[in-house]
Design an enzyme around this catalytic site. Structure first.
Site, mmCIF file in Angstrom:
data_model
loop_
_atom_site.group_PDB
_atom_site.id
_atom_site.type_symbol
_atom_site.label_atom_id
_atom_site.label_comp_id
_atom_site.label_asym_id
_atom_site.label_seq_id
_atom_site.Cartn_x
_atom_site.Cartn_y
_atom_site.Cartn_z
ATOM 1 N N ASP A 1 -15.734 -101.374 -37.126
ATOM 2 C CA ASP A 1 -14.279 -101.198 -37.163
ATOM 3 C C ASP A 1 -13.993 -99.717 -37.365
ATOM 4 O O ASP A 1 -14.151 -99.191 -38.465
ATOM 5 C CB ASP A 1 -13.698 -102.021 -38.316
ATOM 6 C CG ASP A 1 -12.179 -102.015 -38.332
ATOM 7 O OD1 ASP A 1 -11.568 -101.308 -37.512
ATOM 8 O OD2 ASP A 1 -11.598 -102.722 -39.179
ATOM 9 N N HIS B 1 -12.700 -106.012 -34.351
ATOM 10 C CA HIS B 1 -11.383 -106.567 -34.038
ATOM 11 C C HIS B 1 -10.818 -105.859 -32.823
ATOM 12 O O HIS B 1 -10.923 -104.647 -32.662
ATOM 13 C CB HIS B 1 -10.449 -106.517 -35.244
ATOM 14 C CG HIS B 1 -9.855 -105.194 -35.597
ATOM 15 N ND1 HIS B 1 -8.690 -104.723 -35.019
ATOM 16 C CD2 HIS B 1 -10.230 -104.248 -36.489
ATOM 17 C CE1 HIS B 1 -8.383 -103.546 -35.548
ATOM 18 N NE2 HIS B 1 -9.300 -103.230 -36.437
ATOM 19 N N ASP C 1 -8.591 -97.392 -33.564
ATOM 20 C CA ASP C 1 -8.584 -98.571 -34.452
ATOM 21 C C ASP C 1 -7.989 -99.765 -33.715
ATOM 22 O O ASP C 1 -6.783 -99.939 -33.704
ATOM 23 C CB ASP C 1 -7.759 -98.258 -35.705
ATOM 24 C CG ASP C 1 -7.700 -99.424 -36.681
ATOM 25 O OD1 ASP C 1 -8.554 -100.326 -36.586
ATOM 26 O OD2 ASP C 1 -6.803 -99.417 -37.524
ATOM 27 N N HIS D 1 -2.954 -95.876 -37.457
ATOM 28 C CA HIS D 1 -1.836 -96.837 -37.449
ATOM 29 C C HIS D 1 -0.533 -96.220 -36.951
ATOM 30 O O HIS D 1 0.548 -96.659 -37.335
ATOM 31 C CB HIS D 1 -1.647 -97.455 -38.833
ATOM 32 C CG HIS D 1 -2.511 -98.642 -39.036
ATOM 33 N ND1 HIS D 1 -2.235 -99.641 -39.926
ATOM 34 C CD2 HIS D 1 -3.673 -98.995 -38.436
ATOM 35 C CE1 HIS D 1 -3.175 -100.556 -39.874
ATOM 36 N NE2 HIS D 1 -4.070 -100.179 -38.980
ATOM 37 N N GLU E 1 -6.606 -109.258 -36.738
ATOM 38 C CA GLU E 1 -7.181 -108.567 -37.901
ATOM 39 C C GLU E 1 -6.101 -107.805 -38.646
ATOM 40 O O GLU E 1 -6.081 -107.778 -39.877
ATOM 41 C CB GLU E 1 -8.293 -107.619 -37.443
ATOM 42 C CG GLU E 1 -9.113 -107.011 -38.575
ATOM 43 C CD GLU E 1 -8.628 -105.627 -38.991
ATOM 44 O OE1 GLU E 1 -9.283 -105.015 -39.855
ATOM 45 O OE2 GLU E 1 -7.602 -105.161 -38.466
ATOM 46 N N GLU E 2 -5.215 -107.177 -37.895
ATOM 47 C CA GLU E 2 -4.182 -106.356 -38.506
ATOM 48 C C GLU E 2 -3.150 -107.191 -39.274
ATOM 49 O O GLU E 2 -2.344 -106.647 -40.020
ATOM 50 C CB GLU E 2 -3.484 -105.501 -37.441
ATOM 51 C CG GLU E 2 -4.392 -104.551 -36.683
ATOM 52 C CD GLU E 2 -4.926 -103.398 -37.529
ATOM 53 O OE1 GLU E 2 -4.622 -103.359 -38.738
ATOM 54 O OE2 GLU E 2 -5.644 -102.556 -36.976
#
Length: 540
Positions: free
Chosen positions: A349, A274, A286, A452, A320-321
Site C-alpha cells: 500500500d 487496495h 495511493d 489524499h 479500503e478508503e
C-alpha cells in the site's frame, strides 16, 4: 476463469536453509522482468480511467469498476483464475464546499483543502456556536499518541451541549472522538493534529463507513488548533462550521482475486493491494502503485512460465478508503480450513511515494511493540535481508491497523509488506538514507505531499500541487518523478526498488518448501486495532 499458465521451461534454483526461514530462491529473472516503466504504463491507464470518471477511482464509481475490468482482462488473458467478489459498503461524498470560520475574536475564514478538510463520513450541518476544548495536551507530549483527547466519555464532563468540541489527535480512532462529542451534545467537532514532528500538518481524518452521527466534523492543523486553544484560555471563541455531505448505504463494489492454476492449495501465498482511491483524486500513488506493481509481477510470472510450488493468490481490494471494508469482507468469507490454508499475506500500500523511505512492516514487534502473528517476523526478515543484499537501507513501520493486512493479522495469519510513507514528515536522517527533502521553503516535507489530494496524479503540478516543491523533489531525485516528460506523484526509483522487493518475497514464498504459518494471533495491541490510526485513515 482464464487459461492455465504454461509449464515452466526454466528451473527455479532452490537451496537449503535453516528452519523457520524462507527457502532461498533465485528471483533475479523475475525482478529483471518487472520494470518500473511497465508499472508506470499501468498507472497511466489508471489515470486515463480516472480522467473519464470525474477524476476518481473510488469504490462505487465507474472509475473503480473500469480499474477492475482493466486488471481482470489482463490477468485472464495471462492464464490466471480470476474471481470477482461482490460486497456492499457505505459511500461518502461532499456535495458542496465546506466552511470553517472563526467568528470571534478576530474573524478568520479558513481555506478548505489547505487549512482544513471535512472528515470523510462526517455528517452535514451548518452551525455557529461557542468552542470548547476537550482534554488537550499542550504543549504536545514528546511521543505520538500522548494525547487521549476525546477518547472517553469522561473527557466531556462539564461539556456544554450545543458547543463545538475542539479535540486533539491521539490514541483512539477519530470516530470515537466524534461519537463521544456527539453523545455529549456537541453541535460540531474540530480535530486538530497532535503537534509532534510529522503530526503538525492539516489533518484529513476518516471516520469510517459505520459513522452515522449527524454533525459536521473537520480536521485541521496543529497550528490552527493550538491557536484556538490559546484564544480559549483568554476568553470565549465562536466558530462557524458547515459541511454538506451524502452517505449512500449499501453501495455495491468488488474485490478482484487472481490465483495461479498450479501450486499447493493448502499453502496459499497471498499478496494484496487496495485498488480504490479516495473520492477526491485518482489515487495514482495511493494506491495505484501497489496495485500496478502486483499486476506487473503477476503478468511477468505468467510470461516467465513460472509454476509455483504453493498457490499464489493476488488480491485487489475495494473500499479500503472506507475503512478496510473489502479485505475484511474477504477474510470474513473464509472458512476455518481456508484460513488455515492461507500461509501468509503480503501487503503493498503506497510503494512509490515521491519523497520516499523504505519501510518494512515490523513483524516481530521489536521496533514498536506491536508484533504480527507467528511467522510475521520471518516475513520481515525476508524483506530486510533482500534490501541488505542490494545495499539498500530500510527501516521498520508499525502494524498499526493502517492497511489491509489488519484483517489477516487479526485472524492469526502471518503478514508483512512494504510502504514508502504518506502524510508524515521526512526527517533529515532519512534524507541521508534515501535522498529527497526534509524541508522546503522553511517548511517540513512529507513523504507524499499530495496524499489524499486531487494532485495524487500523473500530473500533480497541473492538479494543484506546489510546483516549486515538486520541481525541487524531481531535481533531488535526478528526474525520478518524471514519466514521458511530465513530473508525476510517483518516484520511479522507489517504485523500481520496492516492486523488486515485492517480486522477490512473492516468488520466494511461492517456491518455498518451509512454512512460516502460525496459529498465534498478533499482540493485543495489534488485534485490538490500537495504533496510529484504524482502517486506512481512521486514526491518521
Amino acid at each position: 476463469m482464464g487459461v492455465g499458465v504454461v509449464a515452466a521451461s526454466a528451473l527455479i534454483a532452490l537451496t537449503a536453509t535453516s528452519a523457520n526461514a524462507a527457502v532461498p530462491t533465485d528471483t533475479s529473472e523475475l525482478r529483471e522482468a518487472v520494470s518500473a516503466g511497465e508499472i508506470m504504463d499501468h498507472l497511466s491507464e489508471f489515470q486515463e480511467i480516472a480522467d473519464v470518471h470525474g477524476d476518481t477511482r473510488a469504490s462505487g464509481t465507474g472509475g473503480y469498476d473500469d480499474s477492475i475490468e482493466y486488471i481482470a482482462g489482463l490477468l485472464g488473458s495471462a492464464g490466471y483464475q480470476v474471481t470477482i467478489q461482490d460486497f456492499l459498503f457505505n459511500s461518502f461524498r461532499e456535495l458542496s464546499t465546506p466552511e470553517f470560520d472563526r467568528v470571534s475574536p478576530n474573524p478568520v475564514s479558513y481555506v478548505p483543502g489547505v487549512d482544513f478538510f471535512t472528515a470523510e463520513y462526517s455528517g452535514s450541518g451548518d452551525v455557529t456556536a461557542p468552542l470548547q476544548a476537550v482534554d488537550l495536551v499542550l504543549p504536545p507530549g514528546a511521543d505520538a499518541n500522548t494525547s487521549t483527547s476525546g477518547c472517553e466519555a469522561a473527557d466531556f464532563a462539564g461539556f456544554v451541549p450545543g458547543n463545538i468540541a475542539l479535540v486533539q489527535r491521539g490514541t483512539c480512532a477519530f470516530a470515537d472522538k466524534a461519537a463521544n462529542a456527539f453523545d455529549a451534545g456537541a453541535a460540531g467537532v474540530i480535530i486538530f493534529n497532535e503537534g509532534q514532528e510529522g503530526r503538525q500538518e492539516t489533518l484529513g481524518a476518516t471516520l469510517g463507513d459505520q459513522f452515522s452521527d449527524p454533525i459536521p466534523v473537520v480536521g485541521t492543523s496543529f497550528a490552527i488548533g493550538d491557536e484556538l486553544a490559546t484564544l480559549l484560555a483568554s476568553g470565549p471563541v465562536s466558530i462557524h462550521l458547515m459541511t454538506d455531505t451524502q452517505i449512500d448505504l449499501n453501495v455495491p463494489t468488488q474485490n478482484l482475486i487472481a490465483e495461479t492454476p498450479t501450486g499447493r492449495d493448502d499453502r496459499v501465498v497471498m499478496a494484496g493491494a487496495h485498488l480504490d482511491s479516495v473520492p477526491d483524486g485518482p489515487g495514482i500513488e495511493d494506491n495505484g502503485t501497489g496495485s500496478a506493481a502486483l499486476l506487473e509481477i503477476a503478468l511477468q510470472m505468467a510470461a516467465l512460465k513460472i509454476e509455483p510450488r504453493n498457490t499464489v493468490r493476488f488480491a485487489w481490494w475495494g473500499a479500503e478508503e472506507a475503512g478496510l471494508v473489502g479485505s475484511q469482507y474477504y477474510v470474513d468469507s473464509l472458512s476455518k480450513s481456508q484460513l488455515k490454508d492461507t500461509e501468509l499475506y503480503l501487503n503493498f500500500d503506497m510503494i512509490g511515494s515521491p519523497n520516499f523511505a523504505r519501510f518494512v512492516y515490523d513483524g516481530d514487534g521489536s521496533a514498536f511493540g506491536i508484533k504480527g502473528p507467528s511467522g510475521s517476523a520471518n516475513i520481515e526478515r525476508t524483506f530486510e535481508d533482500y534490501f541488505a543484499s542490494q545495499g539498500l537501507a530500510s527501516e521498520p513501520t508499525a502494524f498499526d491497523g493502517r492497511s489491509d493486512y489488519d484483517a489477516f493479522i487479526s485472524a492469526g495469519i502471518p503478514a508483512g509488506g512494504l510502504f514508502t510513507g504518506a502524510e508524515d514528515a521526512k526527517s533529515a536522517d532519512q534524507v541521508a538514507l534515501y535522498g529527497g527533502l526534509a524541508t522546503f521553503d522553511g517548511a517540513s516535507v512529507s513523504y507524499d505531499p499530495c496524499y489524499h489530494r486531487p494532485c495524487d496524479s500523473m500530473d500533480p503540478i497541473g492538479d494543484g500541487a506546489d510546483a516549486e516543491l515538486y520541481l525541487a523533489l524531481n531535481f533531488a531525485y535526478n528526474g525520478a518523478l518524471e514519466y514521458e516528460g511530465t513530473i508525476t506523484n510517483v518516484n520511479t526509483m522507489a517504485l523500481g526498488e520496492m516492486s523488486d522487493a515485492a517480486a522477490h518475497a512473492i516468488l520466494t514464498y511461492a517456491m518455498s518448501t518451509s512454512s512460516v504459518n502460525g496459529t498465534a494471533k498478533g499482540s493485543p495491541v495489534a488485534t485490538e486495532k490500537v495504533g496510529d490510526r484504524l482502517g486506512s485513515h481512521l486514526m491518521r
